[in-house]
Write a protein that holds these residues in place. Structure first.
Motif, PDB file in Angstrom:
ATOM      1  N   HIS A 215       0.848  -1.202   0.000  1.00  0.00           N
ATOM      2  CA  HIS A 215       0.000   0.000   0.000  1.00  0.00           C
ATOM      3  C   HIS A 215       0.878   1.245   0.000  1.00  0.00           C
ATOM      4  O   HIS A 215       1.885   1.307   0.719  1.00  0.00           O
ATOM      5  N   CYS A 231      -2.826   5.769  -0.482  1.00  0.00           N
ATOM      6  CA  CYS A 231      -3.885   4.922   0.071  1.00  0.00           C
ATOM      7  C   CYS A 231      -4.711   5.727   1.074  1.00  0.00           C
ATOM      8  O   CYS A 231      -4.167   6.436   1.915  1.00  0.00           O
ATOM      9  N   GLN A 232      -6.027   5.592   0.994  1.00  0.00           N
ATOM     10  CA  GLN A 232      -6.955   6.372   1.823  1.00  0.00           C
ATOM     11  C   GLN A 232      -7.465   5.601   3.041  1.00  0.00           C
ATOM     12  O   GLN A 232      -8.400   6.050   3.692  1.00  0.00           O
ATOM     13  N   ALA A 233      -6.895   4.406   3.275  1.00  0.00           N
ATOM     14  CA  ALA A 233      -7.330   3.581   4.417  1.00  0.00           C
ATOM     15  C   ALA A 233      -8.844   3.368   4.434  1.00  0.00           C
ATOM     16  O   ALA A 233      -9.518   3.604   5.426  1.00  0.00           O
ATOM     17  N   ARG A 234      -9.363   2.907   3.297  1.00  0.00           N
ATOM     18  CA  ARG A 234     -10.798   2.609   3.221  1.00  0.00           C
ATOM     19  C   ARG A 234     -11.044   1.106   3.368  1.00  0.00           C
ATOM     20  O   ARG A 234     -12.136   0.659   3.665  1.00  0.00           O
ATOM     21  N   HIS A 235     -10.006   0.329   3.021  1.00  0.00           N
ATOM     22  CA  HIS A 235     -10.081  -1.131   3.045  1.00  0.00           C
ATOM     23  C   HIS A 235     -11.253  -1.685   2.246  1.00  0.00           C
ATOM     24  O   HIS A 235     -11.983  -2.579   2.697  1.00  0.00           O
ATOM     25  N   LEU A 236     -11.437  -1.101   1.062  1.00  0.00           N
ATOM     26  CA  LEU A 236     -12.407  -1.656   0.121  1.00  0.00           C
ATOM     27  C   LEU A 236     -11.647  -2.217  -1.079  1.00  0.00           C
ATOM     28  O   LEU A 236     -12.144  -2.277  -2.201  1.00  0.00           O
ATOM     29  N   CYS A 237     -10.411  -2.609  -0.806  1.00  0.00           N
ATOM     30  CA  CYS A 237      -9.450  -2.906  -1.871  1.00  0.00           C
ATOM     31  C   CYS A 237      -9.910  -4.013  -2.818  1.00  0.00           C
ATOM     32  O   CYS A 237      -9.615  -3.958  -4.012  1.00  0.00           O
ATOM     33  N   CYS A 241      -8.964  -0.586  -6.660  1.00  0.00           N
ATOM     34  CA  CYS A 241      -8.816   0.718  -6.001  1.00  0.00           C
ATOM     35  C   CYS A 241      -8.613   1.831  -7.023  1.00  0.00           C
ATOM     36  O   CYS A 241      -7.600   1.879  -7.717  1.00  0.00           O
ATOM     37  N   TYR A 243      -7.788   4.766  -6.577  1.00  0.00           N
ATOM     38  CA  TYR A 243      -6.629   5.618  -6.258  1.00  0.00           C
ATOM     39  C   TYR A 243      -5.308   4.933  -6.633  1.00  0.00           C
ATOM     40  O   TYR A 243      -4.258   5.566  -6.566  1.00  0.00           O
ATOM     41  N   GLY A 245      -4.112   2.829  -4.724  1.00  0.00           N
ATOM     42  CA  GLY A 245      -3.479   2.826  -3.406  1.00  0.00           C
ATOM     43  C   GLY A 245      -2.763   1.523  -3.087  1.00  0.00           C
ATOM     44  O   GLY A 245      -1.825   1.497  -2.308  1.00  0.00           O
ATOM     45  N   TYR A 246      -3.228   0.427  -3.673  1.00  0.00           N
ATOM     46  CA  TYR A 246      -2.522  -0.849  -3.488  1.00  0.00           C
ATOM     47  C   TYR A 246      -2.011  -1.332  -4.839  1.00  0.00           C
ATOM     48  O   TYR A 246      -2.477  -0.880  -5.888  1.00  0.00           O
ATOM     49  N   PRO A 366      -5.310  -1.204   6.259  1.00  0.00           N
ATOM     50  CA  PRO A 366      -5.409  -2.413   5.428  1.00  0.00           C
ATOM     51  C   PRO A 366      -4.375  -3.482   5.771  1.00  0.00           C
ATOM     52  O   PRO A 366      -3.970  -4.258   4.911  1.00  0.00           O
TER      53      PRO A 366
HETATM   54  S1  SF4 Z   1      -5.770   0.658  -1.427  1.00  0.00           S
HETATM   55 FE1  SF4 Z   1      -7.542  -0.096  -0.359  1.00  0.00          FE
HETATM   56  S2  SF4 Z   1      -7.514   1.036   1.547  1.00  0.00           S
HETATM   57 FE2  SF4 Z   1      -6.172   2.113   0.166  1.00  0.00          FE
HETATM   58  S3  SF4 Z   1      -7.426   3.637  -0.859  1.00  0.00           S
HETATM   59 FE3  SF4 Z   1      -7.479   1.856  -2.121  1.00  0.00          FE
HETATM   60  S4  SF4 Z   1      -9.276   0.689  -1.521  1.00  0.00           S
HETATM   61 FE4  SF4 Z   1      -8.799   2.160   0.088  1.00  0.00          FE
END
Ligand code: SF4
Ligand SMILES: Cc1cc2nc3c(=O)[nH]c(=O)nc-3n(C[C@H](O)[C@H](O)[C@H](O)COP(=O)(O)OP(=O)(O)OC[C@H]3O[C@@H](n4cnc5c(N)ncnc54)[C@H](O)[C@@H]3O)c2cc1C
Length: 571
Positions: A215, A231-237, A241, A243, A245-246, A366
């Motif tokens: 991440h 990463c926005q720390a949403r844990h909907l990975c 994602c 973004y 983010g992962y 996450p």
């Molecule tokens: S990597 Fe996961 S926790 Fe991070 S922004 Fe994307 S969906 Fe959210």
């Protein structure tokens, strides 16, 4: 004839990669960057980063079943439904059992992702390096065969991969879990820190660390160049994602490979087998079946990387028969498909904690807390072989739990907005020992929708070793929680089938001796030098770490070798 030559030319590349998941994406990136015209063949559909993540921004109420899989669908697909990440928001990235059947000689939950990006879209992103405790394991404990490489051979490739992928973590200085090239770590919450302190006070051989994961806690230039953000720390990975983010092949390696102008990605292409040229004594290409037209086509290349994920890679090699190799490509010694192993996830438990009532945490981190392997590490100290890693997390019960209580009306509202006491969940990730009888082979009776033989899985626990390891985990984990002041401690055996760990490995193992292994130290088939296997199938043993980082490092290393051999005209 001329027409044929033209047509063959248009289907000829420098390199072919089978599969576009975690390892295939890395093969594609490295080959394309080295200037090779590379064809990536992917059995599933295209999944474009961002635009093909339809559920990424859904709230529970945006979905007809609020995230749950309806019972009728669960009954239709009883295997995949057992995967914790499979729900209404992610199901489109998972293979449905009824569409892709296989034969279970022993219960085996085969969880798959057939699409561009493979399981890189739905993995849990935990990434730890192996150490020499794992590479030296088979030789020390007398199982499988000795690995042909050691940690020092892979360390620079771990570094290369980590820098590009973006791994968050803390430099903990633990020899059994070497440090990497880390972005800033996630933080342990107050109860996890408390347990960390207690463990430090109580044991000399155990440490609690924050999980290392793929991440972007603080993107660097190389990540921004990939078009990925923080990463926005949403844990909907598991939904993909937007973004970036992962790390996934879709957000990272595949677009990077495409930018070189050397990548051709062909979705809807099920690789049937590898073509062996008896005269040249090497592979000349692959046969594919187009899932849309059902036509069989051949593609040609100087080198072939097989990255279809462990069991499908075994299947393809077993199905690649010729006069020279009647039992599967490179299978002179008869071990292809054998010595499949996995991770033992059966031990789990938890408890509650009284205290820290005013302490909270922000966001959905996450990753979790980990304890690197401490059992049988420096010497054999228990009555079972190998060790396990411990993962645990501490959380406030409440928001979810109270919603299911009997409260009604205003009580229900109040309960739903109040957090409950702290809880702890703890689990093991244990090494299993590869056994010859744990194997896969091709069915002579059952075929899939494209006429390819179905896979028979005959993979089970190694008893009593695996149960003894679970019992030891229960004992050690209870003691650790007890010393940390955790109450109402409970432990259980999930009794889950092999496969549900989704860390299956082996069948095409690496080794020093062509008589007892399929691949050499560079992941090259001993008996068909221009074919490389760099996914989980190549693993000689399975360690206790999450495996994908090692698959990526092995891939980058093998491509580097293959390209230099090509330049020397050795392939
Ligand atoms: S990597 Fe996961 S926790 Fe991070 S922004 Fe994307 S969906 Fe959210
Ligand atoms: C829920 C979940 C959690 C996980 N958590 C972690 C974790 O935290 N850490 C970790 O290290 N690993 C984790 N894993 C495992 C990880 O996803 C795999 O180890 C990794 O994806 C393997 O990479 P791969 O390239 O071998 O296979 P994949 O990523 O599965 O890619 C294989 C690709 O090959 C394609 N393919 C298959 N057969 C053919 C064929 N005949 N022709 C053409 N294409 C084909 C597939 O469609 C797929 O796209 C998790 C997996 C899941 C599902």
């Amino acid at each position: 004839m001329n027409l044929n030559i033209t047509s063959n030319k248009s289907r000829t590349y420098d390199a072919i990669v089978v599969g576009s998941g975690i390892s295939g994406g890395w093969a594609a990136k490295e080959l394309c960057e080295a200037g090779l015209k590379t064809l990536v063949l992917e059995r599933g559909r295209e999944v474009k980063h961002i635009e093909d993540y339809p559920t990424a921004m859904y709230n529970p109420w945006d979905m007809p079943h609020h995230g749950r899989i309806p019972l009728a669908e669960q009954e239709k697909d009883p295997i995949v439904k057992r995967c914790y990440a499979y729900d209404e928001a992610t199901s489109h990235f998972f293979v449905k059992d009824h569409e892709h059947p296989y034969v279970q000689e022993k219960p085996f939950d085969w969880i798959r992702g057939y699409q561009v990006g493979g399981k890189s879209l739905i993995w849990a992103r935990q990434t730890q390096r192996w150490s020499d405790f794992e590479f030296e394991g088979p030789a020390r404990d007398g199982f499988a065969v000795d690995w042909p490489i050691r940690y020092k051979d892979l360390a620079p490739w771990y570094s290369k991969v980590e820098k590009f992928v973006g791994i968050s973590g803390n430099k903990d200085g633990i020899d059994s879990l070497p440090d990497g090239e880390f972005l800033p770590p996630w933080e342990l919450n107050c109860l996890e820190k408390h347990i960390q302190q207690r463990v430090k006070q109580s044991y000399l051989d155990r440490q609690v660390i924050i999980g290392r994961c793929a991440h972007l806690t603080q993107p660097k230039e190389i990540h921004l160049k990939q078009g990925r953000g923080q990463c926005q720390a949403r844990h909907l990975c598991y939904r993909g994602c937007p973004y970036g983010g992962y790390f996934s092949s879709n957000s990272s390696t595949l677009p990077w490979a495409a930018k070189t102008g050397n990548l051709t990605l062909r979705p809807h292409s099920v690789v049937h087998s590898i073509i062996y040229d008896e005269k040249k004594q090497k592979a000349s290409g692959v046969r594919i079946i187009d899932t849309q037209t059902k036509e069989m086509t051949e593609f040609y290349a100087k080198i072939i990387f097989v990255n279809a994920a462990c069991l499908n890679t075994n299947l393809i090699l077993l199905n690649s028969t010729s006069n020279r190799f009647p039992n599967g490509l490179g299978n002179d010694n008869g071990i292809l498909g054998k010595y499949v192993a996995f991770h033992n996830y059966r031990g789990a438990g938890g408890g509650t904690y009284e205290g820290f009532d005013k302490e909270y945490y922000l966001g959905r981190r996450p990753t979790t807390a980990f304890m690197p392997s401490f059992r049988n590490l420096r010497k054999q100290e228990a009555d079972f072989l190998r060790g396990y890693m411990v993962a645990f997390s501490a959380y406030r019960t409440g928001w979810n739990r109270n919603i299911h209580s009997d409260a009604f009306g205003s009580d229900f509202k109040r309960e739903s907005t109040e957090v409950g006491p702290w809880g702890v969940f703890i689990m093991m990730q244990g090494e299993t020992v590869p056994q010859e009888q744990n194997h896969v082979r091709l069915s002579t009776e059952h075929k899939d929708a494209w006429g390819i033989p179905q896979l028979i899985t005959s993979v089970g626990y190694n008893e009593p070793n695996d149960t003894k390891m679970v019992q030891d985990f229960h004992h050690q984990a209870s003691e650790i929680l007890e010393k940390s002041g955790i109450k109402d401690i409970f432990m259980y055996d999930t009794k889950q089938s092999p496969g549900l760990d989704i860390h299956e490995m082996g069948g095409v193992r690496m080794g020093k001796d062509p008589k007892t292994s399929m691949l050499n130290a560079h992941n090259q088939l001993h008996h068909c030098k221009n074919v490389f296997v760099t996914d989980g199938a190549a693993m000689t043993s399975v360690g206790n770490q999450n495996p994908s980082l090692t698959f990526m490092a092995l891939t980058a290393r093998a491509v580097n070798f293959a390209v230099s051999e090509l330049k020397k005209k050795n392939l």
